[in-house]
Design an enzyme around this catalytic site. Structure first.
Site, PDB file in Angstrom:
ATOM      1  N   TYR A 120      -1.219 -22.301 -13.656  1.00 22.49           N
ATOM      2  CA  TYR A 120      -0.012 -22.496 -12.856  1.00 22.49           C
ATOM      3  C   TYR A 120      -0.240 -23.630 -11.869  1.00 22.49           C
ATOM      4  CZ  TYR A 120       3.906 -21.173  -9.792  1.00 22.49           C
ATOM      5  OH  TYR A 120       5.064 -21.146  -9.055  1.00 22.49           O
ATOM      6  N   GLU A 143       7.384 -10.864   0.874  1.00 27.36           N
ATOM      7  CA  GLU A 143       8.800 -10.664   1.217  1.00 27.36           C
ATOM      8  C   GLU A 143       8.926  -9.265   1.807  1.00 27.36           C
ATOM      9  OE1 GLU A 143       8.273 -13.154  -2.477  1.00 27.36           O
ATOM     10  OE2 GLU A 143       8.865 -11.061  -2.697  1.00 27.36           O
ATOM     11  N   GLY A 166       4.501   1.983   1.833  1.00 28.01           N
ATOM     12  CA  GLY A 166       5.664   2.417   1.062  1.00 28.01           C
ATOM     13  C   GLY A 166       6.213   3.730   1.604  1.00 28.01           C
ATOM     14  N   ARG A 167       5.307   4.602   2.032  1.00 31.06           N
ATOM     15  CA  ARG A 167       5.721   5.888   2.598  1.00 31.06           C
ATOM     16  C   ARG A 167       6.405   5.720   3.952  1.00 31.06           C
ATOM     17  NH1 ARG A 167       1.936  10.164   0.008  1.00 31.06           N
ATOM     18  NH2 ARG A 167       0.883   8.842  -1.490  1.00 31.06           N
ATOM     19  N   ARG A 193       0.866  -1.187   0.000  1.00 32.68           N
ATOM     20  CA  ARG A 193       0.000   0.000   0.000  1.00 32.68           C
ATOM     21  C   ARG A 193       0.891   1.222   0.000  1.00 32.68           C
ATOM     22  NH1 ARG A 193      -4.029   0.378   4.824  1.00 32.68           N
ATOM     23  NH2 ARG A 193      -5.049   1.924   3.530  1.00 32.68           N
ATOM     24  N   SER A 194       0.402   2.281  -0.569  1.00 32.95           N
ATOM     25  CA  SER A 194       1.181   3.518  -0.584  1.00 32.95           C
ATOM     26  C   SER A 194       1.491   3.985   0.842  1.00 32.95           C
ATOM     27  CB  SER A 194       0.446   4.564  -1.411  1.00 32.95           C
ATOM     28  OG  SER A 194       0.289   5.763  -0.735  1.00 32.95           O
TER      29      SER A 194
END
Lengths: 164, 173
Positions: free
Chosen positions: A142, A112, A88-89, A84-85
């Site tokens: 897959y 990860e 990330g922030r 999520r942003s």
């Protein structure tokens, strides 16, 4: 083409996408927020951790394996799992340049986690997002490697055949 | 489907894509190059916590550049305001920047449709690197969505400059 939030909801109802458990307020304009499961592996120290309710501080610059709380998958669409942003922030990676989820996979996904600075993480928190992408071409589902695993699963690269 | 530069230009002219300021020479075959603004943010907490409002300092990158030490993390922003009510933007590093070992986002490359504003770059250096205001650091691509569109109205709408995490606003949901 990437599915909008509305289309994700529709395909879930039609059974073309699996998100379990599903919570309508985790739908974004073009993705769905997934939650962090309780189990973690400290890769460097080869240690299993259960994240307590009060949170767990992960060391920076070293990988941990976690998993999504939800089972996520589709036989129709390809997937991309990212952070999520808001995370990330705060400098938290949720994957190490391996965001692609293959069509036909459906399970809790291994994450990860790498922190760029010490960060406290909590079980069940909305930590990342998954987007769904339309395929072009005939689908070969897959069925290899990690597709049956719902716990944080370590790398199986040692099972691959190496050629000189 | 991903837009070509000709389509990006056309949709910019049709006002289906926001890029302000727009400079035709920033167009590449499948993307538009983003430049780094001078303001940046650095957290001052020993441990950041998504449950709370984390303290930070706001500073300026000098014209002579800022040395980002290996393993350091800051938030920068794009000079450009970016967005679209019709396409999904995705942020990438310029390949030349990646080759120097600098991440421009921390696995959060996807921008919500309907979100317009400056892009917050999540800058993580894997080696010592000097960054400069105005440098071309990233690129944005635009993707065609499938399905009815609900526009973004979230906590980072109309961002100006780098924006720190607002994870605490939605924690516990």
């Amino acid at each position: 083409m990437i599915l909008t939030g509305d289309q994700i909801r529709k395909e879930l109802k039609r059974g073309k996408i699996k998100i379990d458990p599903f919570n309508a307020n985790q739908v974004n304009p073009n993705s769905y927020n997934y939650r962090l499961g309780k189990k973690l592996i400290d890769v460097e120290r080869d240690k299993k951790i259960v994240i307590p309710e009060e949170g767990f501080v992960i060391r920076p610059h070293t990988p941990y394996l976690g998993s999504t709380k939800e089972q996520l998958g589709s036989d129709t669409y390809a997937m991309s799992l990212i952070g999520r942003s808001s995370m990330g922030r705060l400098g938290l990676f949720l994957q190490i340049s391996a965001d692609l989820g293959h069509t036909g996979s459906s399970h809790c996904w291994t994450l990860e986690l790498v922190a760029t600075q010490p960060i406290r993480i909590y079980p069940n928190m909305q930590i990342g997002q998954i987007s769904f992408w339309e395929n072009k071409g005939r689908i070969e589902k897959y069925s290899k490697g990690y597709s049956l695993h719902s716990r944080p699963t370590k790398s199986k690269i040692h099972n691959d055949t190496y050629t000189k | 489907m991903i837009l070509t530069q000709n389509k990006i230009r056309e949709e910019y002219q049709n006002e289906n894509i926001t890029i302000t300021p727009f400079n035709a020479s920033n167009l590449s075959t499948n993307s538009y190059d983003l430049t780094l603004d001078e303001t940046y943010i650095q957290y001052t907490e020993d441990i950041v916590d998504p449950k709370k409002k984390n303290r930070y300092e706001e500073k300026l990158i000098p014209k002579s550049g800022l040395l980002l030490k290996k393993s350091s993390f800051i938030l920068g922003s794009s000079v450009e305001k970016i967005g679209s009510d019709k396409y999904v933007p995705i942020i990438h590093a310029k390949s030349s920047i990646a080759r120097l070992g600098l991440f421009v986002h921390v696995t959060a490359d996807l921008i919500d449709i309907g979100s317009h504003g400056n892009i917050t770059f999540q800058l993580y250096a894997t080696s010592n690197i000097r960054i400069y205001p105005g440098m071309q650091i990233g690129q944005v691509s635009f993707w065609v969505p499938k399905g009815d569109i609900t526009l973004y109205e979230g906590k980072y709408a109309d961002s100006e400059g780098p924006k720190s995490s607002k994870s605490y606003l939605s924690f516990g949901n």
